[in-house]
Design an enzyme around this catalytic site. Sequence first.
Site, PDB file in Angstrom:
ATOM      1  N   ARG A 114       0.906  -1.318   0.096  1.00 48.73           N
ATOM      2  CA  ARG A 114       0.136  -0.051   0.076  1.00 48.73           C
ATOM      3  C   ARG A 114       0.748   1.365   0.043  1.00 48.73           C
ATOM      4  O   ARG A 114       1.912   1.377   0.494  1.00 48.73           O
ATOM      5  CB  ARG A 114      -1.022  -0.059   1.117  1.00 48.73           C
ATOM      6  CG  ARG A 114      -1.886  -1.089   1.076  1.00 48.73           C
ATOM      7  CD  ARG A 114      -2.709  -1.119   2.496  1.00 48.73           C
ATOM      8  NE  ARG A 114      -3.792  -2.208   2.488  1.00 48.73           N
ATOM      9  CZ  ARG A 114      -3.649  -3.442   2.028  1.00 48.73           C
ATOM     10  NH1 ARG A 114      -2.291  -3.875   2.581  1.00 48.73           N
ATOM     11  NH2 ARG A 114      -4.595  -4.523   2.146  1.00 48.73           N
ATOM     12  N   HIS A 139      -1.067  -2.422  -4.562  1.00 41.64           N
ATOM     13  CA  HIS A 139      -0.341  -3.448  -5.249  1.00 41.64           C
ATOM     14  C   HIS A 139      -0.459  -2.865  -6.869  1.00 41.64           C
ATOM     15  O   HIS A 139      -0.655  -3.517  -7.755  1.00 41.64           O
ATOM     16  CB  HIS A 139      -1.265  -4.934  -5.536  1.00 41.64           C
ATOM     17  CG  HIS A 139      -1.050  -5.484  -4.179  1.00 41.64           C
ATOM     18  ND1 HIS A 139       0.142  -5.583  -3.492  1.00 41.64           N
ATOM     19  CD2 HIS A 139      -1.818  -6.542  -3.671  1.00 41.64           C
ATOM     20  CE1 HIS A 139      -0.047  -6.185  -2.496  1.00 41.64           C
ATOM     21  NE2 HIS A 139      -1.150  -7.001  -2.402  1.00 41.64           N
ATOM     22  N   HIS A 213       2.890 -13.125  -5.564  1.00 46.66           N
ATOM     23  CA  HIS A 213       1.761 -13.113  -4.678  1.00 46.66           C
ATOM     24  C   HIS A 213       0.901 -14.376  -4.664  1.00 46.66           C
ATOM     25  O   HIS A 213      -0.061 -14.643  -4.581  1.00 46.66           O
ATOM     26  CB  HIS A 213       0.583 -12.083  -5.182  1.00 46.66           C
ATOM     27  CG  HIS A 213      -0.258 -11.594  -3.819  1.00 46.66           C
ATOM     28  ND1 HIS A 213      -1.137 -12.557  -3.310  1.00 46.66           N
ATOM     29  CD2 HIS A 213      -0.290 -10.362  -3.274  1.00 46.66           C
ATOM     30  CE1 HIS A 213      -1.590 -11.722  -2.296  1.00 46.66           C
ATOM     31  NE2 HIS A 213      -1.220 -10.354  -2.370  1.00 46.66           N
ATOM     32  N   ASP A 284      -1.871  -9.970   8.343  1.00 42.33           N
ATOM     33  CA  ASP A 284      -1.761  -8.955   7.063  1.00 42.33           C
ATOM     34  C   ASP A 284      -0.835  -8.030   7.347  1.00 42.33           C
ATOM     35  O   ASP A 284      -1.283  -6.898   7.259  1.00 42.33           O
ATOM     36  CB  ASP A 284      -3.174  -8.535   6.611  1.00 42.33           C
ATOM     37  CG  ASP A 284      -3.120  -8.252   5.209  1.00 42.33           C
ATOM     38  OD1 ASP A 284      -2.082  -8.268   4.507  1.00 42.33           O
ATOM     39  OD2 ASP A 284      -4.408  -7.892   4.583  1.00 42.33           O
ATOM     40  N   GLU A 349       4.958 -12.570   0.989  1.00 40.79           N
ATOM     41  CA  GLU A 349       5.230 -11.531  -0.070  1.00 40.79           C
ATOM     42  C   GLU A 349       6.690 -10.797   0.430  1.00 40.79           C
ATOM     43  O   GLU A 349       6.538  -9.792   1.014  1.00 40.79           O
ATOM     44  CB  GLU A 349       4.122 -10.513  -0.328  1.00 40.79           C
ATOM     45  CG  GLU A 349       2.924 -11.117  -0.747  1.00 40.79           C
ATOM     46  CD  GLU A 349       1.540 -10.291  -0.317  1.00 40.79           C
ATOM     47  OE1 GLU A 349       1.719  -9.199  -0.710  1.00 40.79           O
ATOM     48  OE2 GLU A 349       0.564 -10.820   0.409  1.00 40.79           O
TER      49      GLU A 349
HETATM   50  C1  GLA Z   1      -2.305  -8.529   0.024  1.00 43.19           C
HETATM   51  C2  GLA Z   1      -2.782  -7.217   0.911  1.00 43.19           C
HETATM   52  C3  GLA Z   1      -3.870  -7.821   1.612  1.00 43.19           C
HETATM   53  C4  GLA Z   1      -4.896  -8.333   0.456  1.00 43.19           C
HETATM   54  C5  GLA Z   1      -4.158  -9.324  -0.386  1.00 43.19           C
HETATM   55  C6  GLA Z   1      -5.161  -9.645  -1.486  1.00 43.19           C
HETATM   56  O1  GLA Z   1      -1.664  -9.428   0.658  1.00 43.19           O
HETATM   57  O2  GLA Z   1      -1.936  -6.966   2.151  1.00 43.19           O
HETATM   58  O3  GLA Z   1      -4.387  -6.889   2.242  1.00 43.19           O
HETATM   59  O4  GLA Z   1      -5.469  -7.222  -0.174  1.00 43.19           O
HETATM   60  O5  GLA Z   1      -3.041  -8.732  -0.856  1.00 43.19           O
HETATM   61  O6  GLA Z   1      -6.434  -9.844  -1.262  1.00 43.19           O
END
Ligand code: GLA
Length: 385
Positions: A114, A139, A213, A284, A349
């Site tokens: 982000r 992304h 991803h 996350d 990731e």
């Molecule tokens: C990334 C983001 C998540 C989500 C996924 C896709 O990993 O950090 O919040 O958006 O991609 O769903």
Amino acid sequence: MKQLNMHLFTLIILFLVLAGCTNSKKTNESHVKTAVQKELFGILDDGTKVFAYTLTNANGFSMKVISYGGIITSIKTPDRKGNFDDIVLGYDDLEGYLEKNPYFGALIGRFGNRIAGGQFTLEGKTYTLATNDGNNHLHGGERGFDKVVWELKEAAVENGVAVTLEYLSPAMEEGYPGNLDVKVQYTLTNDNELIVDYHATSDQTTIVNLTQHTYFNLTGRESDILDHELMINAQKFLPVDSTLIPTGELRSVQGTPFDFTSFKRIGKDINADNQQIAYGLGFDHCWAIDQEKKGLNLAAAAFDAKSGRQVSVYTTEPGIQFYSGNFLDGTITGKGGKNYGHRSGFCLETQHFPNSPNQPDFPEVVLRAGDVYKSTTKYVFITKS
Ligand code: GLA
């Protein structure tokens, strides 16, 4: 008579040499049966053909890559008994990826993760990007590298099989400055490693943060990933605000649900009563990898006791986003009719920290004209008893 003998002698020698050659070739082939197979995967509305390459290494491990999004559509590895399963989430056909893809298997760019408010300033100029995740940019925007068609080619490597993907992202595509020339290589080695090499250059100062991803489920089954055990080689993680933008703090994992310094069940603390868990709807977050040395460092490893499969991730990057598939909710039916329920896959990731362009204290993501962006991540597949 003497001459005849000489001829016979020469013939015998020639025969032996030839036989030797064929033999050694045969021996080679019986040990190393690597293969690269190309096929048409689908056709986009504008007529563009999407190709797939299947790479198979000497031990029968295989992976399939498509030119759309640089997506890895399958990775097949054996369990501890030698049974091969597909351990990544995805679709059987192109339509699946076009209809609804939560970035299954895709290459992510120009900026993975982000950027707050979809804005950043570079050399005194402010750039505005798509806000495709609430108020934030995620992304790479509306049509990131996961949705473009790459030039996919076979590449020659010493110890395995490889493909390269190339894409020229024009200046101001998705709002980013500079023509960005990107090259990614996927190598499946005969040591059962997947190596992803990223390379990019630009003709103007810009920002880059590329990642991959893939969603793993090491059971190869239709199950959640909560019983997988995870280790993240990080003493610190990046707490976020309610929109998943890092606050800037690097917080110790000690005594928190974010402590994966030794193997722990993913499910153990995923529903803990914790503000950060609440913001992430689970995990996350980005962890700051303990970078012991220059080059590749161990970032994380995930183990599934049922199948015995383990994947270890090494990277040159400073961070790793562990996403526990919290947005998967059972509305996606993927390969072979498998239903992807809540937390049925996880992503590891490797990347620079989220929102780095707006956090001067984070490692820099700026790429200047004439410089080269390089990054490598290696996934090592083994089984344990
Ligand atoms: C990334 C983001 C998540 C989500 C996924 C896709 O990993 O950090 O919040 O958006 O991609 O769903």
